[in-house]
Design a protein around this motif. Sequence first.
Motif, PDB file in Angstrom:
ATOM      1  N   ARG A 591       0.826  -1.219   0.000  1.00 31.98           N
ATOM      2  CA  ARG A 591       0.000   0.000   0.000  1.00 31.98           C
ATOM      3  C   ARG A 591       0.860   1.269   0.000  1.00 31.98           C
ATOM      4  N   VAL A 592       1.997   1.188   0.768  1.00 33.94           N
ATOM      5  CA  VAL A 592       2.878   2.361   0.781  1.00 33.94           C
ATOM      6  C   VAL A 592       3.461   2.599  -0.613  1.00 33.94           C
ATOM      7  N   ALA A 593       3.864   1.480  -1.282  1.00 38.44           N
ATOM      8  CA  ALA A 593       4.407   1.629  -2.642  1.00 38.44           C
ATOM      9  C   ALA A 593       3.348   2.164  -3.600  1.00 38.44           C
ATOM     10  N   ALA A 594       2.108   1.649  -3.456  1.00 40.54           N
ATOM     11  CA  ALA A 594       1.029   2.146  -4.321  1.00 40.54           C
ATOM     12  C   ALA A 594       0.751   3.620  -4.059  1.00 40.54           C
ATOM     13  N   LYS A 595       0.773   4.005  -2.786  1.00 39.25           N
ATOM     14  CA  LYS A 595       0.514   5.407  -2.447  1.00 39.25           C
ATOM     15  C   LYS A 595       1.633   6.296  -2.967  1.00 39.25           C
ATOM     16  N   GLN A 596       2.882   5.832  -2.837  1.00 37.17           N
ATOM     17  CA  GLN A 596       4.000   6.622  -3.359  1.00 37.17           C
ATOM     18  C   GLN A 596       3.885   6.781  -4.870  1.00 37.17           C
ATOM     19  N   LEU A 597       3.492   5.695  -5.582  1.00 33.89           N
ATOM     20  CA  LEU A 597       3.325   5.774  -7.027  1.00 33.89           C
ATOM     21  C   LEU A 597       2.208   6.749  -7.390  1.00 33.89           C
ATOM     22  N   GLU A 598       1.146   6.661  -6.594  1.00 36.41           N
ATOM     23  CA  GLU A 598       0.016   7.571  -6.859  1.00 36.41           C
ATOM     24  C   GLU A 598       0.433   9.033  -6.653  1.00 36.41           C
ATOM     25  N   MET A 599       1.160   9.283  -5.581  1.00 35.59           N
ATOM     26  CA  MET A 599       1.607  10.662  -5.335  1.00 35.59           C
ATOM     27  C   MET A 599       2.586  11.131  -6.407  1.00 35.59           C
ATOM     28  N   GLN A 600       3.466  10.251  -6.871  1.00 37.72           N
ATOM     29  CA  GLN A 600       4.389  10.623  -7.943  1.00 37.72           C
ATOM     30  C   GLN A 600       3.630  10.960  -9.215  1.00 37.72           C
ATOM     31  N   ASN A 601       2.577  10.178  -9.514  1.00 34.26           N
ATOM     32  CA  ASN A 601       1.755  10.464 -10.692  1.00 34.26           C
ATOM     33  C   ASN A 601       1.091  11.824 -10.570  1.00 34.26           C
ATOM     34  N   LYS A 602       0.562  12.088  -9.378  1.00 37.77           N
ATOM     35  CA  LYS A 602      -0.093  13.387  -9.181  1.00 37.77           C
ATOM     36  C   LYS A 602       0.902  14.540  -9.326  1.00 37.77           C
ATOM     37  N   LEU A 603       2.134  14.357  -8.760  1.00 35.32           N
ATOM     38  CA  LEU A 603       3.141  15.416  -8.895  1.00 35.32           C
ATOM     39  C   LEU A 603       3.531  15.611 -10.362  1.00 35.32           C
ATOM     40  N   TRP A 604       3.631  14.501 -11.070  1.00 34.79           N
ATOM     41  CA  TRP A 604       3.985  14.626 -12.486  1.00 34.79           C
ATOM     42  C   TRP A 604       2.902  15.352 -13.262  1.00 34.79           C
ATOM     43  N   VAL A 605       1.621  15.034 -12.956  1.00 32.49           N
ATOM     44  CA  VAL A 605       0.508  15.716 -13.647  1.00 32.49           C
ATOM     45  C   VAL A 605       0.539  17.199 -13.349  1.00 32.49           C
ATOM     46  N   LYS A 606       0.804  17.535 -12.092  1.00 33.67           N
ATOM     47  CA  LYS A 606       0.845  18.961 -11.731  1.00 33.67           C
ATOM     48  C   LYS A 606       2.012  19.665 -12.431  1.00 33.67           C
ATOM     49  N   ASP A 607       3.159  18.974 -12.512  1.00 39.29           N
ATOM     50  CA  ASP A 607       4.293  19.555 -13.222  1.00 39.29           C
ATOM     51  C   ASP A 607       3.963  19.804 -14.689  1.00 39.29           C
ATOM     52  N   GLU A 608       3.247  18.866 -15.297  1.00 38.64           N
ATOM     53  CA  GLU A 608       2.864  19.021 -16.698  1.00 38.64           C
ATOM     54  C   GLU A 608       1.930  20.212 -16.870  1.00 38.64           C
ATOM     55  N   LYS A 609       0.985  20.319 -15.949  1.00 40.48           N
ATOM     56  CA  LYS A 609       0.037  21.452 -16.042  1.00 40.48           C
ATOM     57  C   LYS A 609       0.762  22.776 -15.865  1.00 40.48           C
ATOM     58  N   LEU A 610       1.709  22.784 -14.930  1.00 43.21           N
ATOM     59  CA  LEU A 610       2.461  24.023 -14.735  1.00 43.21           C
ATOM     60  C   LEU A 610       3.286  24.354 -15.976  1.00 43.21           C
ATOM     61  N   LYS A 611       3.838  23.363 -16.609  1.00 39.78           N
ATOM     62  CA  LYS A 611       4.596  23.607 -17.835  1.00 39.78           C
ATOM     63  C   LYS A 611       3.685  24.156 -18.925  1.00 39.78           C
ATOM     64  N   GLN A 612       2.511  23.583 -19.085  1.00 35.76           N
ATOM     65  CA  GLN A 612       1.568  24.074 -20.106  1.00 35.76           C
ATOM     66  C   GLN A 612       1.147  25.509 -19.798  1.00 35.76           C
ATOM     67  N   LEU A 613       0.857  25.756 -18.494  1.00 36.30           N
ATOM     68  CA  LEU A 613       0.458  27.106 -18.115  1.00 36.30           C
ATOM     69  C   LEU A 613       1.585  28.092 -18.377  1.00 36.30           C
ATOM     70  N   LYS A 614       2.801  27.676 -18.112  1.00 34.85           N
ATOM     71  CA  LYS A 614       3.938  28.544 -18.353  1.00 34.85           C
ATOM     72  C   LYS A 614       4.137  28.807 -19.831  1.00 34.85           C
ATOM     73  N   ALA A 615       3.905  27.740 -20.613  1.00 29.35           N
ATOM     74  CA  ALA A 615       4.037  27.921 -22.054  1.00 29.35           C
ATOM     75  C   ALA A 615       2.981  28.869 -22.592  1.00 29.35           C
ATOM     76  N   ILE A 616       1.767  28.760 -22.067  1.00 34.19           N
ATOM     77  CA  ILE A 616       0.692  29.656 -22.505  1.00 34.19           C
ATOM     78  C   ILE A 616       1.007  31.083 -22.132  1.00 34.19           C
ATOM     79  N   VAL A 617       1.538  31.232 -20.963  1.00 37.20           N
ATOM     80  CA  VAL A 617       1.811  32.608 -20.513  1.00 37.20           C
ATOM     81  C   VAL A 617       2.960  33.207 -21.296  1.00 37.20           C
TER      82      VAL A 617
END
Length: 804
Positions: A591-617
């Motif tokens: 469960r800890v490994a699954a939670k860590q993977l889930e959190m890494q996925n969420k961080l990656w998604v947020k990083d992608e969104k920030l990159k897109q937002l930065k590109a738009i700006v």
Amino acid sequence: TQYSFKEVFGTLVVQKELFDVVAKPLVEDLIRGKNGLLFTYGVTGSGKTHTMTGSPGDGGLLPRCLDMIFNSIGPFQAKRFVFKLDDKNGVDVQCEVDALLERQKRDAMPVPKTPSGKRQIDPEFADMINVQDHCKVEEVDEDNVYSVFVSYIEIYNNYIYDLLEEAPFDPIKPKWNNCNTPVRNGDFIPPQSKILREDQNHNMYVTGCTEVEVKSTEEAFEVFWRGQKKRRIANTQLNRESSRSHSVFIIKLAQAPLDADGDNVLQEKEQITLSQLSLVDLAGSERTNRTKAEGNRLREAGNINQSLMTLRTCIEVLRENQMYGTNKMVPYRDSKLTHLFKNYFDGEGKVRMIVCVNPKAEDYEESLQVMRFAEMTQEVEVARPVDRPLCGLTPGRRFRNQAFREELSRKLEMRGGPINGETEEQSVSEMFLQNFPPLPSCELLDVNDDQTLPKLIEVLEKRHKLRQMLSEEFAKNVLAFKTMLQEFDSSVVSKENYIQGKLSEKEKTIAGQKMELERLEKKIKTLEYKIEILEKTATIYEEDKRNLQQELESKSQKLQRQASDKRRLEARLQGMVAETTMKWEKECERRVAAKQLEMQNKLWVKDEKLKQLKAIVTEPKNEKPERPSRERDREKPVQRSVSPPPAPNAPPVRLRHRRSRSAGERWVDHKPPSNLPTETVMQPHVPHAITVAAASEKALAKCDKYMLTHQELASDGEIETKLIKGDVFKTRGGGQAVQFTEIETLKQESPTGRKRRSSPSNPDPPEDAADSEWTDVETRCSMAVEMRAGSALGPGYQHHAQPK
């Protein structure tokens, strides 16, 4: 099996050796006024009757006992009918005149006379009593007179019969009519059973039993042989002449002292001593399944075995009473045999038993029972001392009187005149007359003779004077003798007075000592009673102690079992706790490994969104924004495979085989036909295994390990494979048994990620779409391997292969 006895005789032992060891001490006690009992015991056909009676040329114990008795008391026997037995097991003594009248009366009767020692011996038993040993008892009381009485009885079907009774009857097959009553005719009178009674001394005797006075060995054995012909014998499968009854030959010895003169028997009944020796030939114990007895033989065998069992029970109770101090009642009255000899077992004489053993293999078990009983009887003490009456007469009076008579007869023959006293008196008077002056010649030849008469007168005067002198001297001597007698009488009287005073003092001392003895005897009885009570109390306490020890042992065993059960339960619980702990640790790690993977996925998604937002700006407004690379990838319809394609130049993957922990042993790999291949990377592999589709005894006999592959559908729809392992061992029935010890579980699971979107046409996916679309190859291809201890199945879960 070993048994201990006081004496053991071999098969080649002679009758004399057996007699010297066993029967001779009993005969010595008989002559000394003590009772004795000798009986032979053993299975049927073991030689009991031969031991007691003997064979021609080699007499048994009975003729040797008779010979020793008459050799010892031969010159001291009383005339017939001096001793007379009464009907109450007692004996009276008669004077010579009454005995003579009794003999004349018996001689005038028409009944058959008692066998005489001078008559011709029956050749049928002449060799049995021809004993050349001349054995006798030393130190026989020579001042007593003796008489021997014999009787012969048998105990048949627990009834007592007199074998010397003159009534004619068939001893084997008595005649009975249809009413079950005896036929009464002139030639046949059925035997009448006798009754046991108790005399004033508490001794048992048979009333109305014929007792014959005998004077020699031949006469006594002829009486025995006459009764032996009437004894009940029959032919069985084990013995051609099997005794069907217990026979008892009783020898009674009456003895009484002579009077002071040594001529006649002392006429005092209290001085008579009556001793008894009983020689018993027991019937042999037998099993009816061996003798095949029927009818009367079966009933006889049952009564014989019952009486012998009663004898054994009485001996066992006596032994228990003596060894453990108990006071159990001895069942003498259960059988006529034990009831007749009750006084012997109570201590009225010595008891000797001869155990006869047959070396045949068929008699092995019965001989063991006989020897076990005989060994046990040695622990019973039954003899006690017997006090003989004291007559107070001078010993040796018989031979002194005999010597006096012989000397008197010799002198009378020599002198042919009066007895010795008168001869001495005559010689003294002759010597006295010789002292007087001799008388002159008194013959007158002439009338005128004047010398003869004066001389005669002178001699007579001298004689008269001498006579007067002798008379005076005699009177003086008489007076002096009277004076001496008076002095001696006075001294005797004074001495008598002194002795009387001393005797009175001694009597007082004796009376005081008697009182002291009585007091000490009472004290001894009191102490014995207290000791008996203490012994009983100690016995009770010992019994309680044994019971408490047994209870303590049982409780300690119970506590040990409970402690072992507790230890097993603790070990089982510890195993379950460890298993549960390991399971939850793995689950937490997953469960800890699954939670860590889930959190890494969420961080990656947020990083992608920030990159897109930065590109738009940061991009210029006149330019049309481009999609991120991720969006372009989404527009491309990509056919996703279950697993990534292999590299073009990658080497072929070899399947990894999991090595079993018992690789060095022979296994039976049981794979049912319904199993499906899993095609996973890790496959169970057992070397040296025999693969079978069904368990068989042949396969199990070659191996010592067993593994069953079982597949079932799990709750998530995947295939779950269980490897059930166990040990193979042999059973008592000759088959093979399997005891399962552990279970290994192989579980195949689907990847943890959810399904990706089937089409990229939706331009606005939810915020969590990226999370759901992301998958992990390692998670999708994971496989859980679980091993569980065999205790979950229980120790009694076994699989048996039936032998073909």
